[in-house]
Motif scaffolding. Structure first.
Motif, PDB file in Angstrom:
ATOM      1  N   VAL A 187      15.777  32.989  45.239  1.00 41.25           N
ATOM      2  CA  VAL A 187      16.484  31.924  45.950  1.00 41.25           C
ATOM      3  C   VAL A 187      17.488  31.287  44.992  1.00 41.25           C
ATOM      4  CG1 VAL A 187      16.267  29.723  47.182  1.00 41.25           C
ATOM      5  CG2 VAL A 187      14.518  31.508  47.471  1.00 41.25           C
ATOM      6  N   SER A 188      18.739  31.226  45.428  1.00 40.56           N
ATOM      7  CA  SER A 188      19.820  30.767  44.542  1.00 40.56           C
ATOM      8  C   SER A 188      20.699  29.752  45.235  1.00 40.56           C
ATOM      9  CB  SER A 188      20.696  31.952  44.114  1.00 40.56           C
ATOM     10  OG  SER A 188      19.941  32.964  43.486  1.00 40.56           O
ATOM     11  N   ILE A 189      21.400  28.977  44.413  1.00 40.17           N
ATOM     12  CA  ILE A 189      22.501  28.173  44.936  1.00 40.17           C
ATOM     13  C   ILE A 189      23.749  29.039  44.805  1.00 40.17           C
ATOM     14  CG2 ILE A 189      22.923  26.998  42.714  1.00 40.17           C
ATOM     15  CD1 ILE A 189      23.714  24.518  44.449  1.00 40.17           C
ATOM     16  N   ILE A 190      24.473  29.183  45.895  1.00 33.84           N
ATOM     17  CA  ILE A 190      25.619  30.087  45.912  1.00 33.84           C
ATOM     18  C   ILE A 190      26.875  29.322  46.300  1.00 33.84           C
ATOM     19  CG2 ILE A 190      24.145  32.045  46.499  1.00 33.84           C
ATOM     20  CD1 ILE A 190      25.207  31.917  49.350  1.00 33.84           C
ATOM     21  N   TYR A 191      28.032  29.802  45.836  1.00 28.65           N
ATOM     22  CA  TYR A 191      29.293  29.128  46.111  1.00 28.65           C
ATOM     23  C   TYR A 191      30.437  30.100  45.896  1.00 28.65           C
ATOM     24  CZ  TYR A 191      28.721  28.668  41.039  1.00 28.65           C
ATOM     25  OH  TYR A 191      28.480  28.926  39.710  1.00 28.65           O
ATOM     26  N   HIS A 192      31.592  29.784  46.481  1.00 33.82           N
ATOM     27  CA  HIS A 192      32.767  30.639  46.335  1.00 33.82           C
ATOM     28  C   HIS A 192      33.217  30.638  44.885  1.00 33.82           C
ATOM     29  CE1 HIS A 192      36.839  32.237  46.949  1.00 33.82           C
ATOM     30  NE2 HIS A 192      36.409  32.685  48.118  1.00 33.82           N
ATOM     31  N   LYS A 193      33.722  31.753  44.412  1.00 38.85           N
ATOM     32  CA  LYS A 193      34.121  31.861  43.001  1.00 38.85           C
ATOM     33  C   LYS A 193      35.213  30.866  42.634  1.00 38.85           C
ATOM     34  CE  LYS A 193      37.489  35.611  43.693  1.00 38.85           C
ATOM     35  NZ  LYS A 193      37.861  36.998  43.310  1.00 38.85           N
ATOM     36  N   ASN A 194      35.961  30.354  43.616  1.00 41.02           N
ATOM     37  CA  ASN A 194      37.013  29.369  43.353  1.00 41.02           C
ATOM     38  C   ASN A 194      36.561  27.938  43.648  1.00 41.02           C
ATOM     39  OD1 ASN A 194      38.843  31.406  42.678  1.00 41.02           O
ATOM     40  ND2 ASN A 194      39.450  31.684  44.811  1.00 41.02           N
ATOM     41  N   GLU A 195      35.261  27.747  43.769  1.00 40.21           N
ATOM     42  CA  GLU A 195      34.740  26.447  44.191  1.00 40.21           C
ATOM     43  C   GLU A 195      35.098  25.326  43.221  1.00 40.21           C
ATOM     44  OE1 GLU A 195      33.141  23.297  45.936  1.00 40.21           O
ATOM     45  OE2 GLU A 195      33.514  25.234  46.876  1.00 40.21           O
ATOM     46  N   LEU A 196      35.379  24.147  43.821  1.00 35.84           N
ATOM     47  CA  LEU A 196      35.561  22.920  43.058  1.00 35.84           C
ATOM     48  C   LEU A 196      34.195  22.232  42.940  1.00 35.84           C
ATOM     49  CD1 LEU A 196      38.671  21.710  45.095  1.00 35.84           C
ATOM     50  CD2 LEU A 196      38.693  23.076  43.012  1.00 35.84           C
ATOM     51  N   LYS A 197      34.185  21.001  42.494  1.00 33.83           N
ATOM     52  CA  LYS A 197      32.976  20.160  42.473  1.00 33.83           C
ATOM     53  C   LYS A 197      31.824  20.808  41.696  1.00 33.83           C
ATOM     54  CE  LYS A 197      34.266  18.447  47.066  1.00 33.83           C
ATOM     55  NZ  LYS A 197      33.837  18.214  48.456  1.00 33.83           N
ATOM     56  N   MET A 198      32.152  21.495  40.613  1.00 31.09           N
ATOM     57  CA  MET A 198      31.107  22.169  39.847  1.00 31.09           C
ATOM     58  C   MET A 198      30.097  21.190  39.263  1.00 31.09           C
ATOM     59  SD  MET A 198      31.376  25.339  40.228  1.00 31.09           S
ATOM     60  CE  MET A 198      30.037  25.669  39.093  1.00 31.09           C
ATOM     61  N   GLN A 199      30.530  19.941  39.029  1.00 33.45           N
ATOM     62  CA  GLN A 199      29.586  18.963  38.481  1.00 33.45           C
ATOM     63  C   GLN A 199      28.469  18.656  39.474  1.00 33.45           C
ATOM     64  OE1 GLN A 199      32.647  18.480  39.423  1.00 33.45           O
ATOM     65  NE2 GLN A 199      33.101  16.386  40.086  1.00 33.45           N
ATOM     66  N   ILE A 200      28.766  18.708  40.777  1.00 32.43           N
ATOM     67  CA  ILE A 200      27.730  18.470  41.784  1.00 32.43           C
ATOM     68  C   ILE A 200      26.822  19.696  41.902  1.00 32.43           C
ATOM     69  CG2 ILE A 200      27.277  17.941  44.207  1.00 32.43           C
ATOM     70  CD1 ILE A 200      29.881  16.413  44.313  1.00 32.43           C
ATOM     71  N   ILE A 201      27.405  20.879  41.818  1.00 29.92           N
ATOM     72  CA  ILE A 201      26.602  22.105  41.843  1.00 29.92           C
ATOM     73  C   ILE A 201      25.640  22.126  40.655  1.00 29.92           C
ATOM     74  CG2 ILE A 201      26.705  24.622  41.556  1.00 29.92           C
ATOM     75  CD1 ILE A 201      29.274  24.579  43.225  1.00 29.92           C
ATOM     76  N   ASP A 202      26.135  21.744  39.478  1.00 33.22           N
ATOM     77  CA  ASP A 202      25.271  21.668  38.291  1.00 33.22           C
ATOM     78  C   ASP A 202      24.137  20.670  38.511  1.00 33.22           C
ATOM     79  OD1 ASP A 202      26.828  23.515  36.966  1.00 33.22           O
ATOM     80  OD2 ASP A 202      28.014  22.023  35.877  1.00 33.22           O
TER      81      ASP A 202
END
Length: 316
Positions: A270-285
């Motif tokens: 189970v992973s957190i996934i996102y588009h390779k060009n995604e913004l908001k990386m601080q929230i993903i982290d």
């Protein structure tokens, strides 16, 4: 040409209606129409065919929309850079979660996350993996939580945890006396499955390496609910497989029907996934850190074999 005009173009392209696009952009319909007309006049082309219902893009309009997406994304990246520089973690964040993960994982981390990051406004949707991929590609989701690997070059995956499969065996089942289940014990013909479209169903089928035949079925299950599978199993209609986190809330009587697999235990990633060009990386982290921290206390399994969530596929 302005960024605002390009945002209006994208809204119309999405909704195929000037009025709905104006509502989405929080402006009046005449304001939006005027700005689109100015842009078309400046470029000396027609972006939309207003004679069609719903409104359609012209050939050149389709090319303009694709470029507009890139420009708007890059303009928003500037604000993202500023937020990261300031250490700001906040704003709206749209996340999708697959149905077999949402009920167990969300209660485990949501309260902690909200408390730690009160300036983040999460918009959470329960979506199938197929819906998630489409929305990530269209820019309608910032991230998602799903079973991986998805083998999609445009999507990045960051593993959150490995969740073992656990057998739920009713009292009258042929495997009821086994203390540990082997993969070779499984037979899809006496197993209850989720409906088509659920990646957990595909994972179970991949684990068994065969396809279920409906020819001799006395009933056909069309349910997206793991709870329904357990209830049907309790009625003696077959065994089923559960994700490990779904077993934690079972009462003592139901827990007696659980059978773990011999190691290496089959499991889903189970992973957190996102588009390779995604913004908001601080929230993903931030999401990754909070969820990983919470899940460590619930799942201590290490020796597992990852089962692919993709149809007709198995990754050893």
């Amino acid at each position: 040409m302005t960024i605002t005009q390009l945002k209006y173009v994208l809204a119309i392209a999405e909704h195929k209606n000037f009025t709905k696009a104006a509502e989405k952009c929080f402006v009046t319909q005449p304001t939006l129409s005027t700005q689109i007309q100015k842009l078309e006049d400046e470029l000396d082309v027609q972006i939309f065919d207003r004679g069609k219902k719903p409104i359609e893009l012209t050939d050149v309009g389709r090319k303009i929309v694709q470029q507009a997406k890139n420009i708007v994304d890059e303009s928003e990246r500037i604000q993202d850079i500023v937020d990261q520089q300031k250490g700001f973690i906040g704003g709206e964040f749209r996340i999708g979660i697959i149905p077999t993960v949402m009920p167990t994982l969300l209660p485990m981390f949501l309260k902690n996350f909200i408390k730690k990051y009160p300036k983040v406004h999460l918009k959470i949707e329960e979506l199938t993996t197929e819906e998630i991929i489409t929305r990530l590609m269209d820019g309608h989701l910032d991230a998602a939580i799903a079973a991986t690997p998805l083998e999609n070059d445009t999507i990045k995956e960051r593993v959150l945890y490995y969740e073992p499969f656990v057998a739920y065996v009713p009292n009258d089942h042929r495997l009821k006396d086994k203390k540990k289940i082997d993969v070779t014990d499984l037979d899809l013909n006496d197993m209850l499955l989720l409906e088509d479209g659920h990646c957990f169903r595909d994972g179970v089928i991949n684990l068994c390496k065969v396809f279920k035949s409906n020819e001799d079925d006395k009933f056909q299950l069309e349910s997206g609910s793991i709870e329904t599978l357990v209830k049907l199993s309790n009625e003696g209609l077959g065994m089923t497989l559960l994700p490990y986190l779904n077993t934690l809330d079972l009462n003592e009587k139901m827990s007696e029907k659980l059978r773990h697999f011999k190691e290496p235990s089959p499991a889903r990633e189970v992973s957190i996934i996102y588009h390779k060009n995604e913004l908001k990386m601080q929230i993903i982290d931030a999401l990754h850190n909070v969820i990983s921290g919470v899940i460590r206390g619930a799942i201590a399994f290490q020796n597992v074999e990852i089962i692919s969530p993709l149809p007709n596929n198995m990754k050893p």
